[in-house]
Design a protein around this motif. Structure first.
Motif, short mmCIF file in Angstrom:
data_model
loop_
_atom_site.label_atom_id
_atom_site.label_comp_id
_atom_site.label_asym_id
_atom_site.label_seq_id
_atom_site.Cartn_x
_atom_site.Cartn_y
_atom_site.Cartn_z
N ALA A 1 61.44 -65.44 33.78
CA ALA A 1 61.40 -66.54 32.80
C ALA A 1 62.64 -66.50 31.91
N ASN A 2 63.06 -65.31 31.53
CA ASN A 2 64.28 -65.17 30.72
C ASN A 2 65.50 -65.61 31.53
N THR A 3 65.55 -65.21 32.79
CA THR A 3 66.67 -65.61 33.66
C THR A 3 66.72 -67.12 33.82
N ASP A 4 65.55 -67.75 33.99
CA ASP A 4 65.49 -69.21 34.10
C ASP A 4 66.12 -69.86 32.87
N CYS B 1 69.90 -69.28 32.81
CA CYS B 1 70.58 -70.12 33.80
C CYS B 1 70.71 -71.56 33.33
N ARG B 2 69.64 -72.09 32.74
CA ARG B 2 69.71 -73.46 32.20
C ARG B 2 70.79 -73.55 31.13
N LYS B 3 70.79 -72.60 30.22
CA LYS B 3 71.78 -72.61 29.15
C LYS B 3 73.19 -72.41 29.72
N GLY B 4 73.32 -71.50 30.67
CA GLY B 4 74.62 -71.23 31.28
C GLY B 4 75.16 -72.43 32.03
N GLN B 5 74.30 -73.14 32.76
CA GLN B 5 74.72 -74.34 33.49
C GLN B 5 75.28 -75.39 32.55
#
Length: 189
Positions: free
Chosen positions: A91-94, A97-101
Motif C-alpha cells: 500500500a505504501n509502494t502504491d 508510485c502514484r506520487k512519483g509518476q
C-alpha cells in the motif's frame, strides 16, 4: 477557552494470550491525560489497526472512547507512510508510485524546455526522489521484490529523462540505513 487537538498520536500495545486489559488501560489513561491537558481527542478521526498473524484472526472487542466506537482499519497513513495490518509495504509502494509518476511528469516537462542536466538533477533530488524515497529507512529493507522493482523502474525512467544513471532504490535504502545506524552508534559512544 482555547483547546488544542491531539494530532498524530499513536498508541502501540502488544497483546499476548488475548490479555487486552493493559492495552485498554493505556487507551483510558491517554484519554484522561488529554482531558487533563485540555486536548480534544476527535474520536471520529481516531482509528485502530490490529496486527495479528494468528489463524484464524479473532475479532477483538471494539475500543470505545467517550461512547464512540473506534473504527478498525486495515491500512492507515501515519506521518506520510502507509501502514497495513499485515506489515506489508505494498500500500505504501502504491502511494509512492502514484506520487512519483505525477512528479516524473513535471521532470519530463522541464526536460522538454531543454533545461540543463544539473538543474534536472536538482529537481529530481528535491521533488521526485524526496517523494519516492520518503522514510526509506523504515520500509526499504523489507520491501517485496515486485514493489522494489516498481520503484526502481520510476528511478530508471527519471534517469533516462535526465540522461544519467541514478542510484537504485536498494542502494539508497542501504546507504541511508547504514548512515542512520552509524549515527546512532556515534551518539552512544
Amino acid at each position: 477557552m482555547y483547546r488544542s487537538f491531539a494530532d498524530d498520536t499513536a498508541i502501540v500495545g502488544c497483546i499476548r494470550s488475548g490479555q487486552e486489559d493493559e492495552y485498554r488501560e493505556l487507551i483510558k489513561d491517554f484519554v484522561t491525560w488529554c482531558d487533563s491537558n485540555h486536548l480534544l481527542l476527535n474520536t471520529t478521526k481516531t482509528r485502530e489497526m490490529v496486527v495479528d498473524f494468528r489463524r484464524p484472526r479473532p475479532h477483538p472487542e471494539p475500543v470505545i472512547i467517550k461512547g464512540d466506537c473506534v473504527e478498525v482499519v486495515h491500512t492507515y497513513k501515519y506521518l506520510g507512510v502507509q501502514l497495513d495490518d499485515k506489515l506489508d509495504w505494498t500500500a505504501n509502494t502504491d502511494a509512492l508510485c502514484r506520487k512519483g509518476q505525477s512528479r516524473l511528469y513535471f521532470l519530463r516537462r522541464l526536460a522538454s524546455f531543454n533545461i540543463c542536466k544539473k538543474l534536472l538533477q536538482i529537481f529530481y533530488q528535491s521533488v521526485v526522489a524526496s517523494a519516492l524515497l520518503y522514510a526509506v529507512v523504515c520500509w526499504g529493507g523489507s520491501l517485496k521484490k515486485k514493489d522494489a522493482a516498481r520503484l526502481d523502474k520510476l528511478v530508471r525512467k527519471a534517469g533516462s529523462v535526465i540522461g544519467t544513471e541514478l542510484d537504485s532504490l536498494t542502494s539508497v535504502a542501504e546507504r541511508r540505513t547504514l548512515n542512520r545506524l552509524l549515527s546512532c552508534h556515534h551518539r552512544q559512544s
